[in-house]
Design a protein around this motif. Structure first.
Motif, PDB file in Angstrom:
ATOM      1  N   ALA A 100       0.852  -1.194   0.000  1.00 54.95           N
ATOM      2  CA  ALA A 100       0.000   0.000   0.000  1.00 54.95           C
ATOM      3  C   ALA A 100       0.886   1.243   0.000  1.00 54.95           C
ATOM      4  N   SER A 101       0.731   2.037  -1.012  1.00 58.49           N
ATOM      5  CA  SER A 101       1.593   3.212  -1.166  1.00 58.49           C
ATOM      6  C   SER A 101       1.124   4.347  -0.253  1.00 58.49           C
ATOM      7  N   THR A 102       2.045   4.898   0.513  1.00 58.85           N
ATOM      8  CA  THR A 102       1.696   6.017   1.404  1.00 58.85           C
ATOM      9  C   THR A 102       2.659   7.180   1.182  1.00 58.85           C
ATOM     10  N   LYS A 103       3.936   6.935   1.516  1.00 62.25           N
ATOM     11  CA  LYS A 103       4.900   8.043   1.426  1.00 62.25           C
ATOM     12  C   LYS A 103       5.113   8.473  -0.026  1.00 62.25           C
ATOM     13  N   ALA A 104       5.019   7.514  -0.949  1.00 62.37           N
ATOM     14  CA  ALA A 104       5.208   7.895  -2.356  1.00 62.37           C
ATOM     15  C   ALA A 104       4.080   8.836  -2.780  1.00 62.37           C
ATOM     16  N   PHE A 105       2.843   8.556  -2.289  1.00 57.05           N
ATOM     17  CA  PHE A 105       1.716   9.429  -2.640  1.00 57.05           C
ATOM     18  C   PHE A 105       1.986  10.862  -2.176  1.00 57.05           C
ATOM     19  N   SER A 106       2.378  11.019  -0.921  1.00 60.70           N
ATOM     20  CA  SER A 106       2.617  12.381  -0.412  1.00 60.70           C
ATOM     21  C   SER A 106       3.739  13.063  -1.192  1.00 60.70           C
ATOM     22  N   ALA A 107       4.768  12.289  -1.536  1.00 58.94           N
ATOM     23  CA  ALA A 107       5.871  12.882  -2.301  1.00 58.94           C
ATOM     24  C   ALA A 107       5.421  13.219  -3.728  1.00 58.94           C
ATOM     25  N   GLN A 108       4.572  12.363  -4.303  1.00 59.33           N
ATOM     26  CA  GLN A 108       4.074  12.643  -5.668  1.00 59.33           C
ATOM     27  C   GLN A 108       3.211  13.908  -5.664  1.00 59.33           C
ATOM     28  N   VAL A 109       2.373  14.026  -4.632  1.00 58.66           N
ATOM     29  CA  VAL A 109       1.506  15.213  -4.564  1.00 58.66           C
ATOM     30  C   VAL A 109       2.368  16.467  -4.361  1.00 58.66           C
ATOM     31  N   THR A 110       3.383  16.352  -3.510  1.00 58.31           N
ATOM     32  CA  THR A 110       4.281  17.499  -3.310  1.00 58.31           C
ATOM     33  C   THR A 110       4.961  17.857  -4.636  1.00 58.31           C
ATOM     34  N   ALA A 111       5.379  16.829  -5.365  1.00 59.05           N
ATOM     35  CA  ALA A 111       5.996  17.077  -6.680  1.00 59.05           C
ATOM     36  C   ALA A 111       5.016  17.820  -7.588  1.00 59.05           C
ATOM     37  N   MET A 112       3.742  17.449  -7.506  1.00 60.04           N
ATOM     38  CA  MET A 112       2.726  18.101  -8.341  1.00 60.04           C
ATOM     39  C   MET A 112       2.546  19.574  -7.962  1.00 60.04           C
ATOM     40  N   TYR A 113       2.609  19.862  -6.635  1.00 63.14           N
ATOM     41  CA  TYR A 113       2.561  21.282  -6.233  1.00 63.14           C
ATOM     42  C   TYR A 113       3.729  22.027  -6.872  1.00 63.14           C
ATOM     43  N   LEU A 114       4.904  21.404  -6.793  1.00 62.75           N
ATOM     44  CA  LEU A 114       6.115  22.081  -7.265  1.00 62.75           C
ATOM     45  C   LEU A 114       6.072  22.278  -8.777  1.00 62.75           C
ATOM     46  N   ILE A 115       5.643  21.238  -9.487  1.00 58.13           N
ATOM     47  CA  ILE A 115       5.567  21.347 -10.957  1.00 58.13           C
ATOM     48  C   ILE A 115       4.539  22.425 -11.329  1.00 58.13           C
ATOM     49  N   THR A 116       3.406  22.421 -10.627  1.00 62.39           N
ATOM     50  CA  THR A 116       2.369  23.422 -10.913  1.00 62.39           C
ATOM     51  C   THR A 116       2.904  24.834 -10.687  1.00 62.39           C
ATOM     52  N   CYS A 117       3.543  25.043  -9.529  1.00 58.55           N
ATOM     53  CA  CYS A 117       4.055  26.394  -9.226  1.00 58.55           C
ATOM     54  C   CYS A 117       5.085  26.798 -10.272  1.00 58.55           C
ATOM     55  N   HIS A 118       5.897  25.836 -10.681  1.00 53.36           N
ATOM     56  CA  HIS A 118       6.920  26.139 -11.692  1.00 53.36           C
ATOM     57  C   HIS A 118       6.245  26.579 -12.994  1.00 53.36           C
ATOM     58  N   ILE A 119       5.272  25.781 -13.449  1.00 48.49           N
ATOM     59  CA  ILE A 119       4.597  26.124 -14.717  1.00 48.49           C
ATOM     60  C   ILE A 119       3.912  27.493 -14.587  1.00 48.49           C
ATOM     61  N   ALA A 120       3.209  27.669 -13.469  1.00 44.27           N
ATOM     62  CA  ALA A 120       2.446  28.918 -13.298  1.00 44.27           C
ATOM     63  C   ALA A 120       3.373  30.132 -13.256  1.00 44.27           C
ATOM     64  N   MET A 121       4.517  29.996 -12.585  1.00 42.93           N
ATOM     65  CA  MET A 121       5.448  31.138 -12.515  1.00 42.93           C
ATOM     66  C   MET A 121       6.074  31.402 -13.882  1.00 42.93           C
ATOM     67  N   GLN A 122       6.475  30.320 -14.571  1.00 41.03           N
ATOM     68  CA  GLN A 122       7.084  30.495 -15.901  1.00 41.03           C
ATOM     69  C   GLN A 122       6.109  31.176 -16.863  1.00 41.03           C
ATOM     70  N   MET A 123       4.837  30.811 -16.741  1.00 48.90           N
ATOM     71  CA  MET A 123       3.850  31.311 -17.699  1.00 48.90           C
ATOM     72  C   MET A 123       3.168  32.593 -17.201  1.00 48.90           C
ATOM     73  N   GLY A 124       3.650  33.126 -16.089  1.00 49.14           N
ATOM     74  CA  GLY A 124       3.083  34.372 -15.558  1.00 49.14           C
ATOM     75  C   GLY A 124       1.644  34.235 -15.105  1.00 49.14           C
ATOM     76  N   LYS A 125       1.263  33.025 -14.649  1.00 55.03           N
ATOM     77  CA  LYS A 125      -0.129  32.802 -14.227  1.00 55.03           C
ATOM     78  C   LYS A 125      -0.280  32.905 -12.714  1.00 55.03           C
ATOM     79  N   MET A 126       0.807  33.247 -12.034  1.00 49.89           N
ATOM     80  CA  MET A 126       0.747  33.249 -10.563  1.00 49.89           C
ATOM     81  C   MET A 126       1.537  34.458 -10.084  1.00 49.89           C
TER      82      MET A 126
END
Ligand code: AGP
Length: 610
Positions: free
Chosen positions: A401-427
């Motif tokens: 049962a995956s637990t820590k990988a899920f939290s790390a994947q979600v954190t990665a998604m926050y980071l990727i989102t913030c990166h895209i949003a900052m690069q594209m001037g959406k944030m």
């Protein structure tokens, strides 16, 4: 699925192989077996069920020899049984084979060999490899025999092969299933994954597609499928041994739940430089000019990784305002998805070996889409196939049962989102700094949730006999409801469904009765009034409600039978905290029911078949 371990050296193979298999049981535990070469030829012991059955057999009837191969099985072809267990022997016991993967043309091979007088005793596809080796063998050249045999196989394989005429050689081969070679001193190993050999060496070769290794006690040679030598770099494993051990916890799952603050902290600190308004995605080409070429994003994954992917879609759409399609990989691959060079495909996978996700990546690449892999296992197939890799660095996840990988994947998604949003001037910088601050405090917030483990356990003690459970939530809370529900199903075997809270009254509410437990996740302030109405609806039909809400939300305490509170944080981050409550809840529900928490029935950690 299935774990392979092999040893060649001057010590006893049996103990080393079974030690290695004990670290690979997360890959399957339907049966285990071992084959060694000694002066009697090839000797085999195998047993249905977990490795401990094989160990008991080996206690009663030990095998000696300093070369051997072993296997722990997750059944695909043929039910779990002694006969279907690996290793499989060829005619005359000339060859023994362990295999992870599926041979798609095994029926044709079986027909050919049956006509030639070969007799099959198992229902597996693997047995045909053993007999085919015998059929192709000229009595002299082990390597050429293997090469010729591989040429005739269609499908996926990681193979460990021994031949009674060559007591100084193991041959390993890989296509579409993982295999590594561990380099020791006067001894070497083959294994499906790093934890199997971590106690013995940190130097490994990671085999690539269509590669073969000729492994002896004092040498390892790698070849391609044409028989040409391949020069490979030694990969140095940096994990601590502790990371692959239970460290005092009763189960790997619990240990991994408690590792989450550290993992999230390492990720946040390494990717969010304190004095800068940017995400440091080191080495990943996803800057403004790359992103401007992208007009479509897919997220593909399976199971828990898919749930992390759904949250990724939610964040990217909400924050970066780019439309995203999230698909389970097993559907994506049959859908003829619209892909071209202006598509970004984000593939999420803990193991990096999941067959469907791997196939999705291949399809995306064949259409020239750019693939960003969000992966835990370093050097895994998906990581190598992708154009860009975001390693979540969660360390080995052993519990199925995956637990820590899920939290790390979600954190990665926050980071990727913030990166895209900052690069594209959406944030704005202010919005970025708010999320960054909440990611910095996330490890402490997770610690606060972990401190409530006893409180959560008390709720599980009350409800563990529930036969039907609904997880409900709205927005991102609905997405983590899906993950909470999956965790309960997979380790506690309780029938559980996740529903968008507003959808309940369109059908499933008919199922609600007195014994039904509803887990209501309500962390999103802007949606709270509506979720509260849904809680009232199920209460009015006599359900029991376990609420997960943000500190200070008194309404939840009034409406629910039980509530666990999580710390106040950014609304994008709170679902991750709520999910940690669900993880602990599922753990103690399963604990009370006495299930096999780290190795739940019918499952395997990495699903390498489609
Ligand atoms: C999670 O608890 C499951 N065991 C399973 O759903 C898993 O997440 C899925 O098989 C995907 O695996 P991956 O992340 O290794 O690709």
């Amino acid at each position: 699925m299935c774990g392979i371990m092999g040893y060649i050296g001057h010590g006893e193979a049996s103990g080393c192989i079974t030690d290695g298999l004990s670290k690979l049981e997360y890959r399957g535990y339907d049966s285990a077996g071992i084959a060694v070469i000694n002066k009697r030829g090839i000797e085999v012991r195998k047993s249905k069920g977990e490795l401990k059955n094989l160990l008991e057999k080996l206690d009663r009837r030990p095998v000696t020899g300093s070369i051997g191969i072993g296997h722990t099985r997750w059944s695909t072809h043929g039910a779990p049984s002694d006969i279907n267990s690996h290793p499989h022997l060829s005619k005359d016991k000339t060859f023994a084979v362990v295999h992870n993967g599926i041979i798609e043309n095994y029926l044709e091979i079986k027909a050919l060999l049956t006509e030639k007088g070969y007799r099959f005793i198992s229902d597996t596809d693997t047995e045909c490899i053993a007999h085919l080796l015998h059929y192709n063998y000229d009595g002299e050249n082990f390597f050429e025999t293997v090469r010729k045999t591989l040429d005739m196989l269609e499908g996926a394989y990681a193979l460990g092969i021994i031949c009674k005429d060559f007591p100084d050689t193991i041959i390993a081969a890989k296509k579409d299933s993982p295999l590594i070679i561990g380099l020791g001193k006067d001894e070497n190993y083959i294994a499906s994954d790093i934890p199997a050999i971590l106690e013995r060496t940190r130097d490994v070769y990671i085999l690539d597609e269509y590669e073969l290794a000729v492994v002896k006690a004092d040498s390892v040679e790698i070849y391609d499928i044409n028989g040409d030598p391949v020069n490979k770099n030694v990969f140095k494993v940096e994990w601590s041994l502790d990371a692959a051990e239970k460290g005092g916890f009763e189960h790997f799952m619990l240990k991994e739940i408690y590792e989450q603050p550290r993992i999230v902290k390492d990720l946040a600190l390494s990717k969010l430089p304190p004095a800068e308004h940017r995400v440091n995605l080191e080495g990943i080409s996803l800057d403004k000019s790359d992103l401007e070429k992208i007009n479509r994003i897919y997220v593909v994954a399976c199971g828990t990784a898919y749930h992390a992917g759904l949250l990724g879609k939610y964040f990217i759409e909400k924050i970066a305002r780019i439309p995203v399609v999230a698909e389970v990989a097993s559907e994506f691959i049959y859908k003829d998805p619209i892909l071209d060079e202006s598509t970004l495909v984000i593939a999420v996978s803990q193991s990096g070996e999941t067959a469907d996700t791997k196939e999705a990546v291949k399809i995306a690449k064949s259409h020239n889409a750019k693939v960003l892999a969000v992966v835990n296992a370093i050097g895994s197939s998906i990581a190598r196939e992708a154009n860009e890799v975001f390693y979540i660095l969660a360390g080995p996840e052993i519990a199925v049962a995956s637990t820590k990988a899920f939290s790390a994947q979600v954190t990665a998604m926050y980071l990727i989102t913030c990166h895209i949003a900052m690069q594209m001037g959406k944030m704005s910088v202010l919005e970025f700094e708010e999320i960054k601050a909440s990611l910095y405090t996330l490890p402490d917030d997770i610690e606060d949730v972990l401190e409530k483990a006893e409180e959560i356990r008390a709720v599980a003690d009350k409800y563990y006999k529930a036969k039907n459970v609904f997880f409900i939530g709205r927005g991102a809370d609905y997405l983590v409801s899906m993950e909470g529900s999956l965790k309960l199903k997979e380790i506690a075997y309780i029938n559980s469904e996740a529903y968008a809270a507003g959808e309940l009254k369109h059908g499933p509410i008919a199922m609600i009765e007195e014994e039904t437990l509803v887990v209501a996740i309500a962390t999103q302030q802007e949606l709270f009034r509506n979720t509260l109405s849904n809680i009232k609806e199920v209460k009015a039909r006599s359900a029991k409600v376990f609420g997960i809400a943000v500190d200070g939300n008194k309404d939840m305490a009034q409406e629910c039978d039980d509530v666990v509170y999580i710390p106040v944080t950014h609304p994008m981050v709170s679902p991750l905290l709520a999910n940690i409550v669900s993880q602990i809840f599922a753990y103690y529900m399963a604990y009370n029911l006495g299930t096999n928490i780290d190795k739940p029935r019918n499952l395997a950690k990495s699903v390498t078949v489609q």
